[in-house]
Design an enzyme around this catalytic site. Structure first.
Site, PDB file in Angstrom:
ATOM      1  N   ARG A 155      -3.862  -6.059   3.159  1.00  9.91           N
ATOM      2  CA  ARG A 155      -2.844  -5.413   2.328  1.00  9.91           C
ATOM      3  C   ARG A 155      -1.756  -6.420   2.016  1.00  9.91           C
ATOM      4  NH1 ARG A 155      -1.371  -1.130   6.679  1.00  9.91           N
ATOM      5  NH2 ARG A 155      -1.955  -2.977   7.835  1.00  9.91           N
ATOM      6  N   CYS A 261      -5.058  -4.090  -6.755  1.00 12.80           N
ATOM      7  CA  CYS A 261      -6.365  -3.817  -6.141  1.00 12.80           C
ATOM      8  C   CYS A 261      -6.877  -2.401  -6.399  1.00 12.80           C
ATOM      9  CB  CYS A 261      -6.283  -4.069  -4.646  1.00 12.80           C
ATOM     10  SG  CYS A 261      -5.675  -5.715  -4.257  1.00 12.80           S
TER      11      CYS A 261
HETATM   12  C1  UGA Z   1      -5.188  -2.429  -0.885  1.00 15.56           C
HETATM   13  C2  UGA Z   1      -5.927  -1.972   0.388  1.00 15.56           C
HETATM   14  O1  UGA Z   1      -5.070  -1.167   1.182  1.00 15.56           O
HETATM   15  C3  UGA Z   1      -6.385  -3.186   1.214  1.00 15.56           C
HETATM   16  O2  UGA Z   1      -7.162  -2.741   2.313  1.00 15.56           O
HETATM   17  C4  UGA Z   1      -7.256  -4.076   0.312  1.00 15.56           C
HETATM   18  O3  UGA Z   1      -7.682  -5.232   0.998  1.00 15.56           O
HETATM   19  C5  UGA Z   1      -6.432  -4.508  -0.879  1.00 15.56           C
HETATM   20  O4  UGA Z   1      -6.018  -3.332  -1.606  1.00 15.56           O
HETATM   21  C6  UGA Z   1      -7.327  -5.362  -1.748  1.00 15.56           C
HETATM   22  O5  UGA Z   1      -8.312  -4.836  -2.286  1.00 15.56           O
HETATM   23  O6  UGA Z   1      -7.118  -6.578  -1.806  1.00 15.56           O
HETATM   24  P1  UGA Z   1      -2.695  -3.255  -1.396  1.00 15.56           P
HETATM   25  O7  UGA Z   1      -3.094  -3.384  -2.820  1.00 15.56           O
HETATM   26  O8  UGA Z   1      -1.890  -4.330  -0.767  1.00 15.56           O
HETATM   27  O9  UGA Z   1      -3.992  -3.085  -0.452  1.00 15.56           O
HETATM   28  O10 UGA Z   1      -1.839  -1.925  -1.315  1.00 15.56           O
HETATM   29  P2  UGA Z   1      -1.870  -0.589  -0.444  1.00 15.56           P
HETATM   30  O11 UGA Z   1      -1.056  -0.735   0.756  1.00 15.56           O
HETATM   31  O12 UGA Z   1      -3.262  -0.114  -0.299  1.00 15.56           O
HETATM   32  O13 UGA Z   1      -1.106   0.392  -1.457  1.00 15.56           O
HETATM   33  C7  UGA Z   1      -1.660   0.668  -2.746  1.00 15.56           C
HETATM   34  C8  UGA Z   1      -0.790   1.619  -3.499  1.00 15.56           C
HETATM   35  O14 UGA Z   1      -0.858   2.928  -2.940  1.00 15.56           O
HETATM   36  C9  UGA Z   1       0.703   1.250  -3.516  1.00 15.56           C
HETATM   37  O15 UGA Z   1       1.214   1.489  -4.805  1.00 15.56           O
HETATM   38  C10 UGA Z   1       1.295   2.184  -2.478  1.00 15.56           C
HETATM   39  O16 UGA Z   1       2.655   2.438  -2.690  1.00 15.56           O
HETATM   40  C11 UGA Z   1       0.446   3.435  -2.708  1.00 15.56           C
HETATM   41  N1  UGA Z   1       0.394   4.353  -1.548  1.00 15.56           N
HETATM   42  C12 UGA Z   1      -0.120   3.944  -0.365  1.00 15.56           C
HETATM   43  C13 UGA Z   1       0.847   5.663  -1.702  1.00 15.56           C
HETATM   44  O17 UGA Z   1       1.322   6.068  -2.794  1.00 15.56           O
HETATM   45  N2  UGA Z   1       0.769   6.519  -0.630  1.00 15.56           N
HETATM   46  C14 UGA Z   1       0.257   6.137   0.556  1.00 15.56           C
HETATM   47  O18 UGA Z   1       0.209   6.978   1.487  1.00 15.56           O
HETATM   48  C15 UGA Z   1      -0.184   4.822   0.711  1.00 15.56           C
END
Ligand code: UGA
Length: 437
Positions: A155, A261
């Site tokens: 992440r 992602c």
């Molecule tokens: C995501 C995955 O979590 C990683 O496991 C993966 O390796 C990565 O993509 C990738 O494919 O390289 P990331 O893009 O850093 O990681 O972001 P996340 O933490 O997954 O969050 C994604 C989105 O969902 C953000 O906009 C976040 O704010 C949102 N989110 C997350 C929510 O709205 N609610 C939640 O409960 C969690």
């Protein structure tokens, strides 16, 4: 290959994945060359600057370079010729039709092919469509090199910790030697290592991101229903998440998922399913709910203020999530643009984004901090879960605003403190307030 023996490694692409992989492997004692062809990025890295915000990474890069274990170069052929283990971690952005653009990967494979030998293990770390590692294997066949798909689950914002303490490692290869070498590299992480075929490994990555996106859209839809029924969506998520079959993570209702992602990988999986005559009904709905969630936030702002035209809105947080400086596919940015289109005046602040704000939102007023953003505003919109927003002096903000209304699109735990400072606080899943002081 002996477990304890350091492996000469090349990592192609020094973005947040490649640089994290390179720096962490160097930290584990391997000698790593990170290859980056973007001259500006390479110059910044060589000058000791990591050109994106990733906690702990600059320190790790500095230490690894000081120990002589991490070098930075643009010479892919020379780096790969010296390294039996080559990770490919270049970007695979979305093309117009939703499929993944593999041109950067294809360029790398073309450059690798002439220097590959039977001793080489080429590891595809980039998120790539199912079948890509097989294609790479075909290109490398003449040299006798082995290929593995080894998707990353890092992440942004916690990439270093995620690499060093993974929940699992997935290795997709048909070559025992490649599986053994990679397993030895990952063994210090003491996590389950799943060895499978390349297609399955590639699919695990897409399915994982698609499932995370599904959880988020699910809770956002539940929050929309909660808003109408007077139920508290955050507590609903807490109650659901206590069941180990459901789990507490990725159930935070907000303004939808963004970043480089989840949206991209979902689009790629949907496109791939359609090409293979599978109608991905659930995944399409996940995308639709994500879009509807952004619009629902805008509708809430509009209803709470009785319209957008001429209203001054303080936007706190523009990145796709807190703890990063990444604006790619950020829901906050998209919402800000739509609010501007609707005639609102936007005063924007993000602790991790400077002048770039003006590039993305030329009509917005770029503010120096949250207090400046609040000046004369009719409402404060929390659009990114930046840790800095947990420590704001809400009384100080209250003294500068025109309307004491906070609309929280991220579920930050500030309801109590903001209410004490005289604000009406409206979270996702809350009903509209009757009146704003
Ligand atoms: C995501 C995955 O979590 C990683 O496991 C993966 O390796 C990565 O993509 C990738 O494919 O390289 P990331 O893009 O850093 O990681 O972001 P996340 O933490 O997954 O969050 C994604 C989105 O969902 C953000 O906009 C976040 O704010 C949102 N989110 C997350 C929510 O709205 N609610 C939640 O409960 C969690």
């Amino acid at each position: 290959m002996d477990d304890a023996r350091p492996v000469d490694t090349a990592v192609i692409g020094a973005g947040y994945v490649g640089l994290t992989v390179g720096a962490c492997l160097a930290d584990l004692g391997h000698r790593v060359a990170c290859v980056e062809k973007d001259r500006l990025k390479l110059a910044a890295l060589r000058a000791g600057r990591v050109p994106f915000h990733e906690p702990g990474l600059p320190e790790l890069v500095r230490a690894a370079r000081e120990h002589g274990l991490l070098s930075l170069t643009d010479d892919l052929a020379a780096a790969a010729a010296r390294a039996p283990l080559v990770f490919v971690a270049v970007g695979t952005p979305t093309r117009g039709d939703g499929t993944a653009d593999l041109s950067a990967l294809q360029d790398v494979v073309e450059d690798l092919s002439p220097v590959a030998t039977p001793q080489h293990v080429v590891v595809v770390k980039s998120t790539v469509p199912v079948g890509t590692a097989e294609w790479v294997q075909g290109v490398m066949a003449h040299a006798g090199a082995s290929v593995a798909a080894n998707p990353e689950f890092l992440r942004e914002g916690s990439a270093v910790a995620d690499f060093l303490h993974p929940a699992r490692v997935v290795i997709g290869t048909l070559h025992d030697g490649a599986a053994r070498l990679l397993a030895s590299v990952y063994r210090p992480m003491q996590c389950p290592i799943l060895v499978t075929d390349p297609r399955t490994a590639e699919m695990i990555k897409y399915a994982s991101n698609a499932f995370l996106a599904t959880k988020i859209s699910f809770i956002n839809e539940v929050a929309a229903i909660c808003e109408r029924l007077g139920a508290d969506a955050a507590v609903v998520a807490q109650g659901m998440g206590a069941d180990p079959r459901i789990g507490p993570h990725f159930l935070r209702a907000g303004v939808g998922f963004g970043g480089s992602c989840l949206p991209k990988d979902l689009r790629a999986l949907v496109a791939c399913a359609r090409v293979h005559d599978v109608r991905p009904l659930l995944l399409e709905a996940v995308q639709d709910v994500n879009e509807a969630t952004r619009q629902r936030f805008i509708d809430t702002v509009e209803s709470a203020l009785g319209g957008l035209r001429g209203r001054t809105l303080a936007i706190l947080g523009l990145t796709f999530k807190g703890g990063t400086s990444d604006l790619r596919e950020s829901p906050a940015l998209d919402i800000a643009l739509r609010l501007l289109d609707g005639g609102a005046v936007i005063r924007a602040f993000d602790p991790q984004v400077g002048e770039e704000i003006t590039g993305h939102l030329p009509q917005a007023i770029r503010c120096t901090d949250a207090y400046d953003a609040g000046e004369g505003s009719d409402a404060i919109l929390l659009l990114s879960d930046c840790p800095e927003f947990l420590h704001l002096d809400w009384r100080r903000i209250a003294s500068r605003v025109r309307g004491r209304l906070i609309i929280d699109g991220r579920g930050l735990p500030v309801r109590e403190v903001a209410t004490r400072a005289g604000f009406v606080y409206l979270g996702r899943g809350d009903r509209l307030p009757v009146s704003v002081p």
